[in-house]
Design a protein around this motif. Structure first.
Motif, short mmCIF file in Angstrom:
data_model
loop_
_atom_site.label_atom_id
_atom_site.label_comp_id
_atom_site.label_asym_id
_atom_site.label_seq_id
_atom_site.Cartn_x
_atom_site.Cartn_y
_atom_site.Cartn_z
N ASP A 152 -3.19 -20.33 9.98
CA ASP A 152 -3.88 -19.17 9.43
C ASP A 152 -4.90 -18.63 10.43
N VAL A 153 -5.49 -19.57 11.21
CA VAL A 153 -6.49 -19.21 12.20
C VAL A 153 -6.16 -19.93 13.51
N VAL A 154 -6.17 -19.17 14.61
CA VAL A 154 -6.07 -19.75 15.94
C VAL A 154 -7.46 -19.66 16.56
N VAL A 155 -8.07 -20.81 16.80
CA VAL A 155 -9.42 -20.84 17.36
C VAL A 155 -9.33 -21.08 18.86
N LEU A 156 -9.88 -20.15 19.63
CA LEU A 156 -9.85 -20.23 21.09
C LEU A 156 -11.18 -20.78 21.58
N ALA A 157 -11.18 -22.04 22.00
CA ALA A 157 -12.40 -22.69 22.47
C ALA A 157 -12.26 -23.13 23.92
N VAL A 158 -11.56 -22.31 24.71
CA VAL A 158 -11.42 -22.59 26.14
C VAL A 158 -12.44 -21.76 26.91
N LYS A 159 -12.70 -22.14 28.14
CA LYS A 159 -13.65 -21.40 28.97
C LYS A 159 -13.11 -20.00 29.28
N LYS A 171 0.24 -12.71 12.69
CA LYS A 171 0.40 -13.66 11.59
C LYS A 171 -0.92 -14.37 11.29
N ALA A 172 -1.58 -14.81 12.34
CA ALA A 172 -2.85 -15.53 12.20
C ALA A 172 -3.98 -14.66 12.73
N VAL A 173 -5.19 -14.93 12.25
CA VAL A 173 -6.37 -14.31 12.85
C VAL A 173 -6.79 -15.18 14.03
N VAL A 174 -7.17 -14.53 15.12
CA VAL A 174 -7.63 -15.23 16.31
C VAL A 174 -9.15 -15.25 16.31
N ARG A 204 -11.76 -12.72 7.47
CA ARG A 204 -13.19 -12.77 7.82
C ARG A 204 -13.86 -13.95 7.11
N ALA A 205 -13.53 -14.14 5.84
CA ALA A 205 -14.10 -15.25 5.09
C ALA A 205 -13.67 -16.59 5.68
N ALA A 206 -12.42 -16.70 6.09
CA ALA A 206 -11.92 -17.95 6.67
C ALA A 206 -12.64 -18.26 7.98
N CYS A 207 -12.81 -17.25 8.82
CA CYS A 207 -13.52 -17.46 10.09
C CYS A 207 -14.98 -17.81 9.83
N GLY A 208 -15.59 -17.14 8.86
CA GLY A 208 -16.97 -17.45 8.53
C GLY A 208 -17.13 -18.88 8.06
N ALA A 209 -16.18 -19.36 7.28
CA ALA A 209 -16.23 -20.73 6.78
C ALA A 209 -16.10 -21.73 7.93
N LEU A 210 -15.23 -21.45 8.88
CA LEU A 210 -15.05 -22.35 10.02
C LEU A 210 -16.31 -22.40 10.87
N LEU A 211 -16.93 -21.24 11.10
CA LEU A 211 -18.15 -21.20 11.90
C LEU A 211 -19.32 -21.85 11.18
N SER A 212 -19.38 -21.68 9.86
CA SER A 212 -20.51 -22.21 9.10
C SER A 212 -20.50 -23.73 9.01
#
Length: 265
Positions: A61-68, A85-88, A139-147
């Protein structure tokens, strides 16, 4: 249920992963792409060396990019199949929404965020900006991951992100430098180094917690500890001259913001 593909699991990616798991995310719903180092083993958590090794039946559902930022050009091509398909969710400094739209396709939902390193102890703060393709649910999903690693603020103007990076993204280093130089100044004033370092660390930590808990502004708290013509007043006369802390901090933040703009290129 949010299925997550975490690309990059260094200090920040690792802190976020810990936060998600502590908040009850299921290991089976997360796949980590990390080519450069081991990730702590957990039941059900899958770790692969490259995005091409992600199972074809895994649909995040979410692709989190945590590379430099410097590694982003190489990291994105294998992820094109998830676009649309997924939010980045990107936490890479300087990389713009337009950059990701060009690399992944203009229809890709992208959230650009800037967390900071206190995320490692759950006390970070992130600022995020979505593009027009991000739905309310995304937006809610990304907010939850960041929080999971601290407070979250949303902005609609991406132009603010370079200044955000300079203030909160790079800001912990400024605080650590304060503790470092305060200790060195204590040594120069005659304190034994272990005592100077302990005093400097405790003072920065305690002052930060007072600032966190107090309803007063930072300026008011500073005034509260500054007696007219007292010892603190004498020190602030040095720190607050034009070439002192205010001027240096303004120049430092401007330099960091300029570098953030350069990383977008």
């Amino acid at each position: 249920m949010t299925r997550i593909l975490l690309v990059g699991c260094g200090k920040m990616g690792g802190a976020m992963l810990e936060g998600w798991l502590e908040r009850g995310a299921a290991s089976a719903d997360i796949i980590v792409v990390e080519p450069n180092g081991p990730v702590a083993a957990r039941d059900g958590l899958r770790v692969v060396k490259a995005a091409g090794e992600v199972p074809a039946d895994f649909s995040p559902d979410v692709v989190v990019l945590a590379v430099k930022p410097q590694m982003m050009d190489a990291a994105l091509p294998p992820l094109v199949g998830y676009a649309g398909k997924a939010v980045v969710l990107s936490i890479a400094a300087g990389k713009t929404l337009a950059y990701f739209g060009k690399a992944l396709g203009e229809g890709t939902a992208v959230v650009r965020a800037m967390p900071n390193t206190p995320a490692a102890v759950g006390r970070g703060i992130s600022v995020a900006v979505p593009n027009a393709k991000v739905s309310a649910e995304q937006r809610a999903a990304c907010g939850a991951l960041l929080s999971a690693v601290g407070a979250v603020e949303w902005v609609e103007d991406e132009g603010l992100m370079d200044a955000v990076t300079a203030v909160s993204g790079s800001g912990p280093a400024y605080v650590f430098l304060l503790a470092e130089t305060l200790a060195e100044a204590g040594v120069a004033a005659g304190l034994p180094r272990p005592l100077a370092e302990k005093l400097a660390r405790a003072t920065v930590v305690g002052s930060g917690e007072l600032l966190n808990q107090s309803p007063e502004t930072a300026a008011k708290l500073r005034e509260n500890v500054t007696s007219p013509n007292g010892t603190t007043f004498a020190a602030l006369q040095v720190l607050r001259v034009e070439t002192g802390m205010p001027g240096l901090m303004t120049r430092a933040v401007a330099a960091a913001a300029a570098r953030s703009k350069e990383l977008a290129g």
